[in-house]
Motif scaffolding. Sequence first.
Motif, mmCIF file in Angstrom:
data_model
loop_
_atom_site.group_PDB
_atom_site.id
_atom_site.type_symbol
_atom_site.label_atom_id
_atom_site.label_comp_id
_atom_site.label_asym_id
_atom_site.label_seq_id
_atom_site.Cartn_x
_atom_site.Cartn_y
_atom_site.Cartn_z
ATOM 1 N N GLN A 53 0.829 -1.196 0.000
ATOM 2 C CA GLN A 53 0.000 0.000 0.000
ATOM 3 C C GLN A 53 0.858 1.238 0.000
ATOM 4 O O GLN A 53 0.614 2.207 -0.708
ATOM 5 C CB GLN A 53 -0.905 0.005 1.230
ATOM 6 N N LYS A 54 1.851 1.161 0.793
ATOM 7 C CA LYS A 54 2.724 2.320 0.886
ATOM 8 C C LYS A 54 3.350 2.615 -0.462
ATOM 9 O O LYS A 54 3.397 3.740 -0.927
ATOM 10 C CB LYS A 54 3.817 2.026 1.916
ATOM 11 N N GLN A 55 3.795 1.576 -1.052
ATOM 12 C CA GLN A 55 4.429 1.770 -2.348
ATOM 13 C C GLN A 55 3.439 2.222 -3.380
ATOM 14 O O GLN A 55 3.764 3.003 -4.258
ATOM 15 C CB GLN A 55 5.049 0.470 -2.810
ATOM 16 N N ASN A 56 2.284 1.696 -3.246
ATOM 17 C CA ASN A 56 1.283 2.077 -4.214
ATOM 18 C C ASN A 56 0.970 3.553 -4.088
ATOM 19 O O ASN A 56 0.784 4.251 -5.076
ATOM 20 C CB ASN A 56 0.016 1.254 -4.008
ATOM 21 N N GLU A 57 0.945 4.011 -2.869
ATOM 22 C CA GLU A 57 0.688 5.432 -2.698
ATOM 23 C C GLU A 57 1.771 6.241 -3.360
ATOM 24 O O GLU A 57 1.507 7.200 -4.069
ATOM 25 C CB GLU A 57 0.649 5.769 -1.204
ATOM 26 N N GLU A 58 2.944 5.807 -3.135
ATOM 27 C CA GLU A 58 4.047 6.550 -3.749
ATOM 28 C C GLU A 58 3.935 6.525 -5.250
ATOM 29 O O GLU A 58 4.201 7.486 -5.944
ATOM 30 C CB GLU A 58 5.370 5.928 -3.322
ATOM 31 N N ARG A 59 3.564 5.391 -5.692
ATOM 32 C CA ARG A 59 3.468 5.249 -7.141
ATOM 33 C C ARG A 59 2.355 6.110 -7.694
ATOM 34 O O ARG A 59 2.489 6.709 -8.748
ATOM 35 C CB ARG A 59 3.225 3.803 -7.517
ATOM 36 N N ILE A 60 1.287 6.124 -6.967
ATOM 37 C CA ILE A 60 0.163 6.922 -7.439
ATOM 38 C C ILE A 60 0.572 8.370 -7.534
ATOM 39 O O ILE A 60 0.264 9.069 -8.484
ATOM 40 C CB ILE A 60 -1.040 6.776 -6.485
ATOM 41 N N LEU A 61 1.293 8.761 -6.525
ATOM 42 C CA LEU A 61 1.741 10.145 -6.542
ATOM 43 C C LEU A 61 2.580 10.420 -7.774
ATOM 44 O O LEU A 61 2.422 11.411 -8.451
ATOM 45 C CB LEU A 61 2.587 10.431 -5.291
ATOM 46 N N GLY A 62 3.439 9.508 -8.000
ATOM 47 C CA GLY A 62 4.285 9.683 -9.167
ATOM 48 C C GLY A 62 3.484 9.577 -10.439
ATOM 49 O O GLY A 62 3.667 10.326 -11.378
ATOM 50 N N ALA A 63 2.599 8.643 -10.411
ATOM 51 C CA ALA A 63 1.831 8.395 -11.620
ATOM 52 C C ALA A 63 0.970 9.579 -11.968
ATOM 53 O O ALA A 63 0.676 9.833 -13.126
ATOM 54 C CB ALA A 63 0.973 7.156 -11.436
ATOM 55 N N ALA A 64 0.574 10.269 -10.955
ATOM 56 C CA ALA A 64 -0.327 11.384 -11.217
ATOM 57 C C ALA A 64 0.295 12.395 -12.144
ATOM 58 O O ALA A 64 -0.385 13.117 -12.841
ATOM 59 C CB ALA A 64 -0.731 12.044 -9.893
ATOM 60 N N ARG A 65 1.588 12.394 -12.130
ATOM 61 C CA ARG A 65 2.234 13.377 -12.993
ATOM 62 C C ARG A 65 2.320 12.907 -14.425
ATOM 63 O O ARG A 65 2.659 13.634 -15.315
ATOM 64 C CB ARG A 65 3.662 13.626 -12.507
ATOM 65 N N GLN A 66 2.080 11.676 -14.594
ATOM 66 C CA GLN A 66 2.251 11.115 -15.928
ATOM 67 C C GLN A 66 0.954 11.115 -16.686
ATOM 68 O O GLN A 66 -0.107 11.349 -16.139
ATOM 69 C CB GLN A 66 2.789 9.694 -15.822
ATOM 70 N N ASP A 67 1.101 10.808 -17.879
ATOM 71 C CA ASP A 67 -0.096 10.747 -18.696
ATOM 72 C C ASP A 67 -0.678 9.352 -18.632
ATOM 73 O O ASP A 67 -0.055 8.379 -19.041
ATOM 74 C CB ASP A 67 0.254 11.083 -20.143
ATOM 75 N N PHE A 68 -1.822 9.297 -18.119
ATOM 76 C CA PHE A 68 -2.473 7.996 -18.071
ATOM 77 C C PHE A 68 -3.690 7.991 -18.949
ATOM 78 O O PHE A 68 -4.759 7.562 -18.556
ATOM 79 C CB PHE A 68 -2.877 7.655 -16.639
ATOM 80 N N GLY A 69 -3.477 8.488 -20.095
ATOM 81 C CA GLY A 69 -4.622 8.628 -20.975
ATOM 82 C C GLY A 69 -5.326 7.332 -21.275
ATOM 83 O O GLY A 69 -6.494 7.283 -21.575
ATOM 84 N N HIS A 70 -4.553 6.291 -21.181
ATOM 85 C CA HIS A 70 -5.176 5.046 -21.604
ATOM 86 C C HIS A 70 -5.882 4.323 -20.489
ATOM 87 O O HIS A 70 -6.507 3.309 -20.692
ATOM 88 C CB HIS A 70 -4.113 4.114 -22.171
ATOM 89 N N LYS A 71 -5.720 4.852 -19.374
ATOM 90 C CA LYS A 71 -6.250 4.037 -18.290
ATOM 91 C C LYS A 71 -7.749 3.965 -18.328
ATOM 92 O O LYS A 71 -8.368 3.090 -17.792
ATOM 93 C CB LYS A 71 -5.765 4.556 -16.945
ATOM 94 N N GLY A 72 -8.309 4.915 -18.996
ATOM 95 C CA GLY A 72 -9.752 4.830 -19.089
ATOM 96 C C GLY A 72 -10.204 3.751 -20.055
ATOM 97 O O GLY A 72 -11.320 3.275 -20.020
ATOM 98 N N THR A 73 -9.324 3.375 -20.872
ATOM 99 C CA THR A 73 -9.719 2.398 -21.887
ATOM 100 C C THR A 73 -9.624 1.006 -21.310
ATOM 101 O O THR A 73 -8.559 0.474 -21.101
ATOM 102 C CB THR A 73 -8.786 2.496 -23.086
#
Lengths: 544, 151
Positions: free
Chosen positions: A219-239
């Motif tokens: 969970q901890k790592q996931n949080e960190e990742r989410i934070l990082g991920a937020a900066r990225q383009d996750f355009g496809h995640k909706g697909t």
Amino acid sequence: MALADATAFPYGLRVLVVDDDPTWLKILEKMLRKCSYQGWNLCFPLSTNCSVFTVMSIDGETSRVMKGVQHGACDYLLKPVRMKELRNIWQHVYRKKMHEVKEIEGNDSCDDLQMFRNGCEGLEERGLFMRADSDTMRKRKDVDKDHTDQDSSDGATVKKARVVWSVDLHQKFVNAVNQIGFDKVGPKKILDLMNVPGLTRENVASHLQKYRLYLSRLQKQNEERILGAARQDFGHKGTSDNLNLRSSFQEQSGNGTTGFQHGSQKIQAQSNMLDPHLEDTKIVVPLKVPDKNGTSVSDVIDPQNVTSASPLGGVLSFDRMPVNQDRKPSETMILECQSWSGSVPPKQFMQYPKHNRERCDLLGDYSCLPKPDLEHPITPSHLYAPPQLVSMSCSMEGDARDFSDVKPDVLGCMKSLSPALMCTVVDSVSAQLSDSVVTSTNSDQKFSSVEGLSSAKDCHIDQARNQAPLLTSEDANIICGTDLACLPDDLSGYQLQGIGWNSIDLFQCNDVMMLNGLQNNWYDDPELSSEIMEFPLLDGCLFA
Amino acid sequence: MDYSNLRRQAASMKKSLFDQGYLDEQFCQVEDLQDEASPNFAEEVITLFFKDSARLISNIEQALEKYPKDFNKWDAYMQQLKGSCSSIGASRMKSECMSFREFCGQGNVEGCMKSFQKVKREHGVLRQKLEAYFQLLRQAGPAGAATRPGM
């Protein structure tokens, strides 16, 4: 006379092969590489500081065997060495790590496996090596095993009951946990639900503890990742139809070079050594997946991100959304790159159905489990079909053809990623493929493409090699923390040759140092493995 | 050229090497390590072996001359050679190495000398045979080749 080579596996494990016979070195090197290709690498927790020494020799006598053991040999093998034995070594190392991790939680350093091979009398005089008569090898091994078994009960927290947490066993465990309710779970209840004869409450309790630690770490790592991920383009995640190949390097910028608070960071550190540009290495590579509806997903590979991928620091997670319209989990296919933990595949698989983690840290967590993925929750059950290296649980009912269509894309994407990632993923893929629902014909195709990748990796090798920490002081922890500390200096004088594989540089050195007092649990046979419960996947997480 | 025939010849050559005890299972292990990544691995290993074993043999020869009756030293050198033999499965040669070491253990100079000659002979014979074998393999072409333009 022999050269110095070090084998560094992607997760930071180093193998130092020492021998004065160049023919043996070449053979062993190839065997090690093959083992990597086959993806049976264990998932070693980087959080422990220990080394494993294996002594190999051409012949042996009891006295010498004992001598070797006394000097810290974890195991000894007879030349010629078989692949199976090599694999066993890794398993042993892994188990050993598991064992020690429990006690040394919080320490971080490199795991090192060293294999010392003796062909030279001189070396023996240093009291390092054992020789075992070829004829009596079996017996010697048993003797050695018993010897070490007795000597090396580390008094770990685990009970004397020898429990091997196989995949099935763990699956039962997890099922029980889920059934009870994660919050209300208690060892006794789990034990009852599991209904496994011979399993004690203590076993379960210990396992549960690790499980919890693992989850919290995830969970901890996931949080960190989410934070990082937020900066990225996750355009496809909706697909939802996408197979997302995500290569997300942990953006723990500050952590990489410093200490090793987490196994993943340790990897990070290593990767930092290889490639300073970790920050911008987050990659989202959705793959084209022809789903049942025929809608194809465009895949986009961000070239910038890809090229700056760090060889080792990558976290590859392949998320595949359900293909069909209902987004049934049955369509889920997740490629876990973590698969190094598959050394003893059946045993090294932990399932957390309740916590759908789609991502896995390639190196960080050594988990074959998908990480918590808040964007793409997926039902658990299909994520862990065969406990293979790669949890690319092709549980998709779709025909193999679909899968095969995907594969090349996956592989293609991986090609552009760092070699380390490629290697691991590729191995995983190939390993998994053989066990997936994909038919053998497709497997063949996969393997061929896998092999094709090998050469593709070569171009990356130079980078990795050049930056590979060849016995720098940082890598002193390659060597057992005792007398071998001086080894790096000696070895640095040797010619270092990286060979082939990015993460495998073999150091061959015929100068051997004293190995002191490593008493380790040593088991010839995974089956006999002990009181230590095996959590290959957990290691990186739980004991970071 | 009939490649399948050549391959057959190579296979039967290999079989006879096994039957006559020149090679043992380790040789198969080495061949098994060969793959697309290193398509000539086996031959490379064998070449490396012969190069290195020649050196070791010469070491022993010198030691027999320079250090008369120094059985420990002789034994040590032979130990190296024996280890090397085991790497490729050179079974006969390995046996001769072992018998040399036994003579060392007994302090039998004559025995050592004779045994050493046998080691050298086995070494030479094996080298010849394996050279022939690999040459045949090379002619036979990569295993996957179905047809080839006639040579």
